[in-house]
Design a protein around this motif. Structure first.
Motif, PDB file in Angstrom:
ATOM      1  N   ASP A 102       0.829  -1.205   0.000  1.00  0.00           N
ATOM      2  CA  ASP A 102       0.000   0.000   0.000  1.00  0.00           C
ATOM      3  C   ASP A 102       0.866   1.259   0.000  1.00  0.00           C
ATOM      4  O   ASP A 102       1.935   1.307   0.624  1.00  0.00           O
ATOM      5  CB  ASP A 102      -0.918   0.015   1.218  1.00  0.00           C
ATOM      6  CG  ASP A 102      -1.977  -1.077   1.150  1.00  0.00           C
ATOM      7  OD1 ASP A 102      -2.214  -1.588   0.032  1.00  0.00           O
ATOM      8  OD2 ASP A 102      -2.548  -1.417   2.198  1.00  0.00           O
TER       9      ASP A 102
ATOM     10  N   ASN B 182      -5.395  -0.742   0.395  1.00  0.00           N
ATOM     11  CA  ASN B 182      -5.739  -1.487  -0.818  1.00  0.00           C
ATOM     12  C   ASN B 182      -5.221  -0.824  -2.091  1.00  0.00           C
ATOM     13  O   ASN B 182      -5.921  -0.723  -3.098  1.00  0.00           O
ATOM     14  CB  ASN B 182      -7.263  -1.680  -0.915  1.00  0.00           C
ATOM     15  CG  ASN B 182      -7.610  -3.024  -1.546  1.00  0.00           C
ATOM     16  OD1 ASN B 182      -7.068  -4.054  -1.171  1.00  0.00           O
ATOM     17  ND2 ASN B 182      -8.508  -3.013  -2.520  1.00  0.00           N
ATOM     18  N   THR B 183      -3.967  -0.374  -2.057  1.00  0.00           N
ATOM     19  CA  THR B 183      -3.335   0.177  -3.259  1.00  0.00           C
ATOM     20  C   THR B 183      -2.122  -0.665  -3.672  1.00  0.00           C
ATOM     21  O   THR B 183      -1.210  -0.176  -4.334  1.00  0.00           O
ATOM     22  CB  THR B 183      -2.898   1.639  -3.032  1.00  0.00           C
ATOM     23  OG1 THR B 183      -2.159   1.740  -1.810  1.00  0.00           O
ATOM     24  CG2 THR B 183      -4.097   2.551  -2.965  1.00  0.00           C
TER      25      THR B 183
ATOM     26  N   PRO C 207      -8.807   1.485  -3.810  1.00  0.00           N
ATOM     27  CA  PRO C 207      -8.993   1.934  -2.418  1.00  0.00           C
ATOM     28  C   PRO C 207     -10.460   1.940  -2.001  1.00  0.00           C
ATOM     29  O   PRO C 207     -11.371   2.059  -2.831  1.00  0.00           O
ATOM     30  CB  PRO C 207      -8.421   3.359  -2.447  1.00  0.00           C
ATOM     31  CG  PRO C 207      -7.532   3.408  -3.628  1.00  0.00           C
ATOM     32  CD  PRO C 207      -8.130   2.487  -4.638  1.00  0.00           C
ATOM     33  N   PRO C 208     -10.716   1.832  -0.705  1.00  0.00           N
ATOM     34  CA  PRO C 208     -12.094   1.849  -0.197  1.00  0.00           C
ATOM     35  C   PRO C 208     -12.777   3.188  -0.438  1.00  0.00           C
ATOM     36  O   PRO C 208     -12.138   4.238  -0.471  1.00  0.00           O
ATOM     37  CB  PRO C 208     -11.923   1.595   1.304  1.00  0.00           C
ATOM     38  CG  PRO C 208     -10.555   1.017   1.454  1.00  0.00           C
ATOM     39  CD  PRO C 208      -9.729   1.603   0.358  1.00  0.00           C
TER      40      PRO C 208
ATOM     41  N   GLY D 187     -13.023  -1.696  -0.198  1.00  0.00           N
ATOM     42  CA  GLY D 187     -12.203  -1.752  -1.402  1.00  0.00           C
ATOM     43  C   GLY D 187     -12.595  -2.895  -2.317  1.00  0.00           C
ATOM     44  O   GLY D 187     -13.428  -3.745  -1.977  1.00  0.00           O
TER      45      GLY D 187
ATOM     46  N   SER E 100     -15.079  -7.443  -1.349  1.00  0.00           N
ATOM     47  CA  SER E 100     -14.342  -7.754  -0.122  1.00  0.00           C
ATOM     48  C   SER E 100     -14.748  -9.085   0.493  1.00  0.00           C
ATOM     49  O   SER E 100     -13.962  -9.700   1.224  1.00  0.00           O
ATOM     50  CB  SER E 100     -14.542  -6.633   0.901  1.00  0.00           C
ATOM     51  OG  SER E 100     -15.923  -6.451   1.167  1.00  0.00           O
TER      52      SER E 100
END
Length: 745
Positions: A284, A294-295, A329-330, A338, A380
């Motif tokens: 991330d 979540n990157t 990302p979320p 995400g 998710s």
């Protein structure tokens, strides 16, 4: 398949009517330093008209086999030397062309060699408008193609995390910028949505070409923004005298990212085997406010190619894979945990070139490509949200000709494409798109005036597998779009390093399958997309004026442009929540009148012998027409309003010190606030970033070692990029230290 059969039939008929050349020639020579006379190793040599390439060995010698008789433009570039172009003429025998390169500390300086004279001139329109290679490519090499090009004047990046990024040129992106690898379309759906990655990794690029004007019509009628071609030479066009290649290692701190690549070309008799292997991994991304969840990404882009080279030309094929798992990302309003994306592409390419013994035709080229692309969006909880499948088949036959009457040279060809498109997880129907195009591009030189003109005819048939006249989005049925596109360009050498020019492009773009037929949630881009089966084609007229200057210690270019769209297609955020998915806004594909206009400047200046200052600026304004119907429905009382996702005014400048094989410098990037926003789009504040960079080259025996150390956002500034789809959630990356090592052999 009908398109492929037609193209192969036409190619066969043409080949039967023209005898292949009985012989071809060897172009070879020695590349030396004009000051010291010492050999220059690992210089890149390119015959522009034939796409023949070679790399000089450790002793400065190069050779290019199977070159037909004729007059060609030879381009030579090497780190630390001026890019040189000169005319070579092969008639009845092998030709030895020795080349002397002049050292320079400027990054974009080029020299044209005419006879024994060397003239510094502005780049001419016979070639790509811009090339990125050598130290510039290494200094700006990013995780994505768009990040690698983002420091060029007029270039920006539409992004959504670390992996998904796509170039934006003068405010134009998506379908209006064509992305190619070795001249072939990428075969992905990155133009459709901001969460879709481009399936080309820049780490193995030998150079990146950006073309505009008439030459862009050879690749498509819709490239009003430009054509970006990543040169990897997976199918070699000549056999090197020995094994050549490179090894690359790269690491960065902002995401604990590591990447590596091995590229090699291995000769065996009349065959050339090429290998491209690379991989990337990163966690991330860290920002001044903490990590952006979540990157992460894990990717690899590998290829193997084999060419058979003869006096009559070459025949070759390549197989490549692109695998990428990455996170989106979320978003608390769309997917609070995400979305994970699994992407894969398997590609088969075949290319051939036949040298023709004919006073008119010089070379005939053909290529055939099949790409099988799959894209899965995993929620998710592990369930499949949406899956995109696309099988793309491309075929092309083109020929270059010698002088004909008043024309000096030109290119003509026929191109076809079949797209088999399917979506799981939405109401979007499966559909096919059939495309065929024919183009003609001609050139003429009149003393100091260079002229180009191009015409292209395209026919597009978009056909759903099943018609549905009662669909909730309208009458889903097949649509066909025939149209003619045209372009003209002129450049005049004023003298004393100045040149001026203009280009015009009348473009055509048929609505894509997504724009016509989409219906369903797209969680990764926080939207519920609604197509419009009644859309008309996008038409535009692009106009450009430019002035260029090159001298021993300076170069500069200023451009003004104006792009008027009679029907600009885009997904409009309606601001309304979808009935089926109240957590998502409706994005409706619409067409409207629009205009984008602005200016660019870029320049370099050398002073005190070893210091170089460079700067660039770019500014784009964009507006769309607001209909009376929209005014009545929305309460907005203006006739026009800004288009969304348009970059703000930007300035970039750097100062570097160069001595021998070493350079060090600092760069400043300024972005103004962007308050000219579209509907439901939030503004962004201005920001100032400071970077630092250094490079070092070490030659040892038969090897060339290069080291690049970069520090981006050195002050760890918190800033928000207007073209980022997550700008309202998280800032851009913080300080990032990266080290790149590349070995040439």
């Amino acid at each position: 398949m009908k398109i492929r059969s037609l193209i192969l039939f036409l190619a066969g008929a043409f080949f039967l009517g023209n005898a292949p050349a009985e012989s071809s020639y060897l172009l070879s020579g020695l590349i030396t330093d004009s000051n010291t006379g010492e050999p220059i190793s690992f210089a890149y040599v390119h015959i522009e008209e034939l796409n023949r390439t070679a790399v000089a060995d450790a002793k400065g010698r190069y050779e290019i086999k199977n070159v037909p008789a004729g007059t060609f433009t030879l381009s030579i570039h090497r780190i630390g030397y001026r890019t040189q172009t000169q005319e070579v003429n092969l008639e009845e025998a092998d030709e030895v062309v020795n080349i002397q390169l002049r050292p320079t500390v400027l990054g974009s300086q080029s020299v044209d060699v005419v006879g024994e004279q060397e003239d510094l001139e502005g780049s001419n329109l016979e070639h790509a408008s811009k090339k990125v290679f050598g130290s510039d490519l290494r200094r700006n090499l990013g995780n994505t193609l768009s990040e690698t090009l983002s420091n060029l004047a007029g270039f920006d990046e539409r992004k959504m995390g670390s992996a998904p990024g796509r170039p934006v040129i003068r405010g134009l992106g998506d379908e209006r910028v064509l992305i190619l690898q070795d001249g072939v379309r990428s075969g992905d759906v990155s133009a459709q949505s901001s969460d879709h990655a481009v399936t080309i990794d820049p780490i193995s690029a030998q150079e990146v070409e950006i073309a505009r004007g008439p030459q862009a019509l050879a690749y498509g009628a819709n490239a009003i923004g430009g054509v970006i071609n990543v040169v990897r030479n997976q199918i070699e066009t000549t056999v090197p005298s020995k094994t050549t290649g490179s090894v690359t290692l790269n690491g960065e701190s902002v995401s604990t990212g590591i990447s590596g690549a091995v590229d090699a070309t291995i000769p065996f008799k009349d065959f050339a085997l090429s290998l491209n292997l690379n991989g990337r991994t990163a966690d991330d991304v860290r920002t001044p406010l903490g990590k952006t969840d979540n990157t992460y990404y894990r990717s690899t882009n590998d290829a193997i190619g084999l060419s058979w080279v003869q006096d009559w030309g070459y025949l070759g094929g390549a197989f490549s894979t692109y695998l990428n798992n990455y996170g989106i990302p979320p978003d608390p309003n769309g997917h609070p945990n995400g979305v994970d994306i699994e992407m894969e592409k398997f590609q088969y390419d075949f290319k051939s070139e036949i040298l023709i013994r004919n006073d008119f035709i010089q070379v005939i080229e053909g290529d055939f490509s099949v790409k099988n692309y799959t894209h899965r969006e995993i929620e998710s909880n592990g369930s499949l949200g949406t899956q995109f499948g696309l099988v793309t088949t491309n075929a092309e036959v083109k020929a270059t000709h010698n002088s004909l009457g008043l024309l000096d040279k030109g290119t003509f060809g026929i191109w076809g494409e079949l797209e088999d498109y399917a979506v799981i997880g939405a109401s979007t129907p499966d559909a096919n798109s059939y495309k065929i195009g024919a183009y003609l591009i001609e050139e003429k030189d009149i003393n100091k005036l260079h002229l180009e003109a191009g015409l292209r005819f395209d026919w597009v048939l978009n056909k759903p597998v099943e018609n549905n006249p009662n669909s909730s989005i309208g009458n889903i049925r097949e649509r066909s779009f025939p149209a003619l596109s045209s372009s003209f360009a002129a450049i005049y050498s004023i003298g004393k390093g100045f040149s001026a020019g203009t280009s015009l492009l009348h473009s055509f773009r048929a609505p894509s399958l997504e724009e016509l037929y989409s219906e369903g949630p797209h969680l990764a881009s926080y939207s519920y997309e609604i197509g419009n089966p009644d859309l008309d084609p996008e038409r535009a007229l692009a106009k450009e004026l430019f002035l260029r200057y090159q001298a021993d210690k300076a170069s500069a270019e200023v451009t003004i442009f104006h792009n008027a769209f009679s029907n600009y297609l885009y997904a409009r955020d309606t601001g309304e929540r979808n009935n089926r998915r109240p957590d998502l806004n409706n994005y409706q594909f619409v067409g409207t009148e629009a205009v984008l206009y602005g200016a660019e400047f870029s320049g370099e200046y050398q002073f005190f012998r070893r210091l170089v200052f460079d700067a660039s600026l770019s500014y784009t304004l964009a507006e769309r027409n607001v209909s009376e119907q929209e005014q009545a429905a929305s309460g907005y009382d203006g006739d026009s309003r800004p288009l969304p996702q348009i970059p703000p005014f930007k300035v970039k400048s750097s100062l570097k010190y160069t001595k021998g094989e070493f350079e060090i410098g600092s760069r400043v990037r300024f972005s103004a606030e962007q308050n000219r926003t579209g509907e439901f789009e939030t503004p962004t504040n201005s920001y100032l970033l400071v970077d630092a960079f250094s490079q070092y080259r070490l030659e040892g025996g038969k090897l060339l070692h290069t080291f690049s150390l970069n520090a981006n956002n050195l002050l760890n500034t918190e800033y928000y990029d207007h073209l980022s789809r997550i700008k309202d959630l998280r800032p851009q990356p913080g300080i990032n230290i990266s080290l790149l090592y590349r070995l040439y052999f």
